[in-house]
Enzyme design. Structure first.
Site, mmCIF file in Angstrom:
data_model
loop_
_atom_site.group_PDB
_atom_site.id
_atom_site.type_symbol
_atom_site.label_atom_id
_atom_site.label_comp_id
_atom_site.label_asym_id
_atom_site.label_seq_id
_atom_site.Cartn_x
_atom_site.Cartn_y
_atom_site.Cartn_z
ATOM 1 N N ASP A 1 0.788 -0.907 0.210
ATOM 2 C CA ASP A 1 -0.071 -0.116 0.323
ATOM 3 C C ASP A 1 0.432 0.726 -0.129
ATOM 4 O OD1 ASP A 1 -1.299 2.046 0.748
ATOM 5 O OD2 ASP A 1 -3.035 1.337 1.993
ATOM 6 N N HIS A 2 1.010 2.076 -1.096
ATOM 7 C CA HIS A 2 1.825 3.197 -1.019
ATOM 8 C C HIS A 2 1.857 4.164 -0.450
ATOM 9 C CE1 HIS A 2 5.104 4.799 -3.036
ATOM 10 N NE2 HIS A 2 5.320 4.555 -4.351
ATOM 11 N N ARG A 3 -0.193 4.612 0.105
ATOM 12 C CA ARG A 3 0.073 5.050 1.520
ATOM 13 C C ARG A 3 0.674 5.435 2.564
ATOM 14 N NH1 ARG A 3 -5.887 3.990 2.585
ATOM 15 N NH2 ARG A 3 -5.382 2.249 3.115
#
Length: 455
Positions: A425-427
């Site tokens: 998850d790039h968040r």
């Protein structure tokens, strides 16, 4: 006094469940905590114990029906004054009740009851009658002698055979009557091997039934489509994957590694008598490597809490292991996997896989994971882009181990090579952090001794 039992929340927060089968009939006398039905949720098949002792007055649903939580499931005719006696069973099932309001019990983690406990008494069915009304001698010869003696009696009541849904399906496909099969599993549970062995014995002797004249074969028109209701595990998996794919911005990265040292380690561990009984394979070692690598990359062992606007980092690893089952994909969780030794981790993986395949994983054991692993290599796949489980920051996929030419010590040699795939998850995870985690895992698989350097 009529007591109505409504379908309880089975601990998953799901609004409904499918009734797989009734284990009682209207008019049956049931005991407190006797198993009365099997229901299938989006995650597992769960056995429902009776909250009352009495007579079954009415069944409000049929096998195959989807029943909403809180809807009437079964009614009991309970002797007056027996309500208080039933209360301990309700408490054991997770019920919260008072003098003014009763809520259904929270039935989580119920497995098969021991033979003779909590099972309805039913009459034996004629298992394989010949066309002339006589019992098929091949069936009687294949059955255990104690079963045959029961059939010779005047149709006495006997216990319903204990088995799992996959075993019952196999028995139906093979034409085997489970009441004639003697179970060799725990507490008399009938296993697949029991059914297969019975079917083989059944086919061995000649049947004492005249052969019917051959009739012309009639070819049925081929169905052009098959329609299957979207529910259960398939529906839950679809909803979770869509929610994850459209909520968490996925990034996938790959690393191909020479894992010859790990495969040699596995071979040496299998030869070690002290480790006899522990099935330590590539998945167990990769799981141990992932736990070690997560300690150096905590952002991959975290979740995005949108409600509180916080990033929550976990200081433990509840490791999800994706398992393909006849009911669909499930991800049971190994709690505190980072605290387990390699043999303990291997044992935990084997146990959860066996339970998942039988459809008996408790719903609570498939929730709350912090990171997951999927072994796509068992299907001959080299790599993929796995979708993250909702609430987690990443998932690691193991490809197939292949023997192929590879540069080794300045020369070309045949080596065992594997591709790792990581989706995150790039968040929560930056590219540098994802790359560091993947190289840590790959480094351990390339040189297992590197695990001594991580903490």
């Amino acid at each position: 006094m009529i007591e109505e039992f409504r379908l309880p929340d089975l601990g998953e927060g799901l609004p409904e469940a499918e009734l797989v089968q009734w284990l009682v009939e209207e008019g049956d006398t049931v005991a407190l905590n006797q198993t009365i039905a099997e229901v299938e949720t989006a995650k597992a098949v769960v056995e429902l114990p009776s909250p009352h002792a009495g007579v079954v007055a009415r069944l409000h649903a049929q096998a195959g029906d989807v029943v909403a939580v809180g809807s009437a499931l079964i009614s009991f005719d309970v002797p007056v004054g027996a309500g208080e006696a039933a209360q301990p069973g309700a408490e054991r099932a997770g019920a919260a009740s008072s003098s003014e309001e009763k809520s259904p019990p929270n039935l989580v983690g119920y497995g098969a009851a021991p033979r003779g406990a909590g099972r309805p008494q039913r009459r034996a069915r004629a298992s394989a009658p010949a066309r002339d009304g006589r019992t098929d001698t091949a069936v009687l010869e294949a059955a255990p002698h104690d079963v045959v003696r029961r059939l010779d009696l005047a149709d006495p009541p006997h216990e319903r055979p204990r088995s799992t849904p996959p075993v019952r399906k196999l028995a139906k496909e093979l034409g085997v009557e489970l009441s004639l099969v003697e179970g060799t599993g725990a507490s008399g549970l009938i296993t697949r091997a029991d059914v297969q062995a019975f079917a083989e014995r059944l086919g061995a002797p000649a049947r004492a039934v005249p052969a019917a004249p051959a009739s012309p074969r009639v070819l049925e028109p081929r169905e052009r489509t098959t329609r299957t209701p979207i529910r259960g595990v398939r529906n839950a998996t679809a909803e979770a994957m869509v929610r994850s794919a459209f909520t968490a911005p996925h990034v996938s990265t790959f690393l191909t590694v020479d894992v010859t040292a790990t495969t040699e380690l596995i071979a040496s561990l299998k030869a070690d008598r002290a480790l006899h009984g522990h099935r330590i394979g590539i998945l167990a070692i990769a799981a141990k490597a992932a736990c070690l690598a997560l300690s150096r990359t905590p952002s991959l062992n975290a979740k995005w809490d949108a409600e509180s606007a916080e990033i929550v980092e976990h200081h433990y690893v509840d490791l999800g292991i994706a398992a393909a089952t006849p009911r669909g994909l499930v991800v049971p969780v190994i709690r505190d996997a980072d605290a387990l030794t390699l043999p303990g981790l291997a044992d935990a993986i084997g146990a959860l896989a066996e339970t998942a395949r039988s459809g008996r994983t408790p719903p609570a054991d498939m929730m709350g994971g912090t990171f997951s692993i999927t072994n796509v290599g068992v299907f001959g796949v080299d790599a993929g882009t796995p979708i993250i489980n909702p609430g987690e920051a990443g998932i690691l996929a193991l490809g197939a181990v292949r023997r192929q030419p590879w540069e080794h010590k300045g020369e070309i040699a045949l080596r065992d090579v594997l591709t790792l795939s990581l989706s995150f998850d790039h968040r929560l995870v930056d590219g540098e952090q994802g790359a560091r985690f993947l190289t840590d895992v790959g480094g351990i698989l390339a040189e297992p001794g590197r695990a001594m350097l991580l903490r």
